[in-house]
Design a protein around this motif. Sequence first.
Motif, short mmCIF file in Angstrom:
data_model
loop_
_atom_site.label_atom_id
_atom_site.label_comp_id
_atom_site.label_asym_id
_atom_site.label_seq_id
_atom_site.Cartn_x
_atom_site.Cartn_y
_atom_site.Cartn_z
N PHE A 213 33.60 -26.57 21.19
CA PHE A 213 34.50 -25.37 21.10
C PHE A 213 35.66 -26.98 21.55
CE2 PHE A 213 37.89 -22.46 21.59
CZ PHE A 213 36.89 -21.25 21.03
N ARG A 214 35.91 -27.20 22.46
CA ARG A 214 36.91 -28.18 23.16
C ARG A 214 36.90 -29.17 21.91
NH1 ARG A 214 38.35 -30.12 28.86
NH2 ARG A 214 40.20 -30.91 29.09
N LYS A 215 36.26 -29.46 21.20
CA LYS A 215 35.32 -31.09 20.61
C LYS A 215 36.86 -30.54 18.70
CE LYS A 215 32.97 -34.33 17.96
NZ LYS A 215 31.92 -34.74 17.79
N LYS A 216 36.14 -29.07 18.97
CA LYS A 216 37.08 -28.80 17.28
C LYS A 216 38.50 -28.07 17.94
CE LYS A 216 35.74 -25.91 13.77
NZ LYS A 216 35.41 -24.66 13.03
N TYR A 217 38.57 -27.74 18.89
CA TYR A 217 39.72 -26.67 19.18
C TYR A 217 40.81 -27.38 20.38
CZ TYR A 217 37.37 -23.30 16.53
OH TYR A 217 36.40 -22.54 15.82
N GLY A 218 40.25 -28.07 20.79
CA GLY A 218 41.08 -28.88 22.22
C GLY A 218 41.64 -28.20 23.35
N ILE A 219 40.74 -26.94 23.23
CA ILE A 219 40.60 -25.88 24.08
C ILE A 219 39.18 -25.50 24.24
CG2 ILE A 219 42.79 -25.58 23.84
CD1 ILE A 219 42.33 -22.56 23.03
N LEU A 220 39.16 -24.83 26.06
CA LEU A 220 37.54 -24.49 26.02
C LEU A 220 37.91 -23.17 26.13
CD1 LEU A 220 37.34 -25.88 29.82
CD2 LEU A 220 36.13 -26.46 28.11
N PRO A 221 36.26 -22.30 25.69
CA PRO A 221 36.22 -20.98 25.90
C PRO A 221 36.89 -20.17 25.87
CG PRO A 221 34.35 -22.09 25.11
CD PRO A 221 35.33 -23.18 26.27
N SER A 222 37.02 -20.45 27.99
CA SER A 222 37.83 -19.62 28.50
C SER A 222 39.25 -19.21 28.72
CB SER A 222 37.73 -20.31 30.09
OG SER A 222 38.01 -21.31 30.49
N GLU A 223 40.66 -20.79 27.90
CA GLU A 223 41.27 -20.71 27.60
C GLU A 223 41.76 -19.83 26.45
OE1 GLU A 223 42.76 -24.75 28.73
OE2 GLU A 223 41.48 -24.89 27.35
N TYR A 224 40.57 -19.86 25.44
CA TYR A 224 41.05 -19.49 24.69
C TYR A 224 41.12 -17.60 24.13
CZ TYR A 224 40.06 -17.02 19.30
OH TYR A 224 40.10 -16.70 18.43
#
Length: 272
Positions: free
Chosen positions: A257-268
């Motif tokens: 998730f972080r590699k693709k979107y730059g954020i963690l799942p929890s942040e999203y």
Amino acid sequence: MQFAHELIVPEVGFPFKLFLFEGREGHYHREKHWHRSIEIFAVCDGELEFKIDEKTWHLTAGEFMIVNSNEVHEVDSPLPNETIVLQIPLKVFEKYYTGEQFIWFTHEPGRKDARFMELLEELYQTYCEKQCGYDMKMNSIFYHLLYLLVKEYRLTEVEDAFVRKNKNLNKLSAITSYMKENYAQELSLEEVARIFGYSPTYLSRMFQKYAGITYKSYLQNIRLEYAMKDLKGGKYNITETALRSGFSGSKAMARAFRKKYGILPSEYRENA
């Protein structure tokens, strides 16, 4: 022209699907993908960026893009926009195939573009208003659009490379459909290759050559898309979401998730 922010899937009886683009709120990127249907994106407000066969197309208000059947494409929507999407099953054009189940439309601007855009906007507006006889009016507008597609935008001479790529992406479509139906299970390259009668090396090469993406990346993108839906829905916690989406655990999903979107799942999930 402003439209209501809702997903539209017309009732049974219409030979097409019509809806507002899911990336209309911006901060959206759709990775490389393809499908059998012809897809038309009509930008009414804002802008979109398409990448098709390594060529980039920038669309602004009043412009549209025709995405051909089995044409690998990705879409960037960094800013809010109002974009109508029209999906037309390939079989609608069977009388106009230039080859076996093959028809190709140009992306280049043409003299009929303004009228084509007007018809797309009218089609969507007619559906939203739902006045008496709207279904007949929608079908009338739709067939006028088809007429312009085959008369003004269809290419009658296409390079052999396009035809070959189309045939191979047809083969890959069956495989990717299977992957989308079974994304939560163990889907190793070796197992999927065995199911479809290919060697792992050949299947890997097919993805890379004809889809421009690795098997592993394609599978991970599918799982991330489903994970995002679960996170946005808020029904499942991070670990549950990871396992439901086919990841080995929350840490594996977080890395992807972080590699693709730059954020963690929890942040999203907090901002969804």
